[in-house]
Scaffold this active site. Structure first.
Site, PDB file in Angstrom:
ATOM      1  N   HIS A  75      -2.512   1.327   6.746  1.00 14.02           N
ATOM      2  CA  HIS A  75      -2.943   1.184   5.358  1.00 14.02           C
ATOM      3  C   HIS A  75      -3.256   2.564   4.795  1.00 14.02           C
ATOM      4  CE1 HIS A  75      -4.246  -1.096   1.895  1.00 14.02           C
ATOM      5  NE2 HIS A  75      -5.373  -0.405   1.846  1.00 14.02           N
ATOM      6  N   HIS A 132      -5.977   1.654  -3.983  1.00 16.08           N
ATOM      7  CA  HIS A 132      -4.958   1.199  -3.046  1.00 16.08           C
ATOM      8  C   HIS A 132      -4.468  -0.179  -3.450  1.00 16.08           C
ATOM      9  CE1 HIS A 132      -8.042  -1.211  -0.517  1.00 16.08           C
ATOM     10  NE2 HIS A 132      -8.680  -0.731  -1.568  1.00 16.08           N
ATOM     11  N   CYS A 178       0.817  -1.222   0.000  1.00 20.82           N
ATOM     12  CA  CYS A 178       0.000   0.000   0.000  1.00 20.82           C
ATOM     13  C   CYS A 178       0.850   1.271   0.000  1.00 20.82           C
ATOM     14  CB  CYS A 178      -0.987  -0.016   1.164  1.00 20.82           C
ATOM     15  SG  CYS A 178      -0.250   0.133   2.819  1.00 20.82           S
TER      16      CYS A 178
END
Length: 235
Positions: A193, A205, A142
């Site tokens: 994240h 993402h 990510c």
């Protein structure tokens, strides 16, 4: 003879002023030539430099009026409300001069435009595999995805999510725009994240769950419950 010498001296002075600056200085649209696709000249170099300064042109300033230059001209013409034909005549030169006079307004529009470009560019990588520790086109995690995408726009960010968190300016969700970062607490407490908001309530993402770069609705219960905040890193 004396008048001719004076005129020659004036021409030389103007020429030196031109080549001594980064771009041609134009007092009015009438001072600049009409430009269109296919031309290559110092005036095209000036056009590209001005459009780049205003945030409409993101490519090489090379004096070559190609497809990218024409697209940037059309975008500028549409923005200022003049005929969007991709040809740079007196009206477009005048608009460039007048538009550059409002630096703060130009910067704000430029930032939004760059954010939209980043959001669009990021979507080129939909479907690229998720790879733990990956930060290249062969695979991303990510934060590696964020680091790579923003790096392509010369925006330097830390490599990992918890360091990317709080790098920019925190913004409320009501003000979120394409190109803003969104952070979540997922596999570990805190900002573990991160994704890029692309508009329409979605973010892009590199997802370990999906196994690839993907688009996800921010309203999805899993992410809604783990949302930590949105940050704007484009200045």
């Amino acid at each position: 003879m004396r008048i001719a010498k004076i005129n020659l001296f004036a021409v030389i002075c103007v020429f030196l002023l031109i080549i001594g600056s980064n771009s041609l200085v134009f007092a009015s649209g009438q001072d600049m030539p009409v430009l269109k696709q296919g031309e290559k000249s110092e005036a095209v170099y000036t056009l590209q430099a001005e459009l780049k300064r205003l945030g409409f042109y993101q490519y090489s300033v090379d004096g070559n009026f190609g497809l990218y230059t024409k697209a940037s001209v059309i975008e500028f013409q549409q923005t200022v409300g003049i005929e969007a034909d991709g040809i740079v005549g007196e009206g477009t030169w005048q608009a460039i001069r007048n538009y550059s006079g409002n630096t703060e307004l130009s910067r704000g529009k430029s930032d939004r435009r760059i954010g939209q470009q980043i959001a669009g560019f990021a979507q080129k990588y939909l479907g690229v595999p998720y790879v733990w520790g990956g930060s290249g086109e062969g695979g991303f995690d990510c934060s590696g995805f964020i680091h790579y995408v923003y790096g392509r726009y010369n925006i330097s960010l830390p490599r990992v999510a918890d360091e990317q968190y709080d790098t920019g300016r925190r913004i409320p969700l009501s003000d979120i725009e394409p190109g803003d970062l969104v952070f979540y607490s997922t596999y570990a407490p805190g900002p573990s994240h991160v994704g890029i908001y692309v508009g329409n309530g979605q973010f892009i993402h590199a997802s370990s769950g999906a196994g690839e770069v993907t688009l996800t609705a921010m309203s999805k219960p899993y992410y809604q419950a783990r949302f930590l905040g949105a940050f704007r890193v484009i200045r």
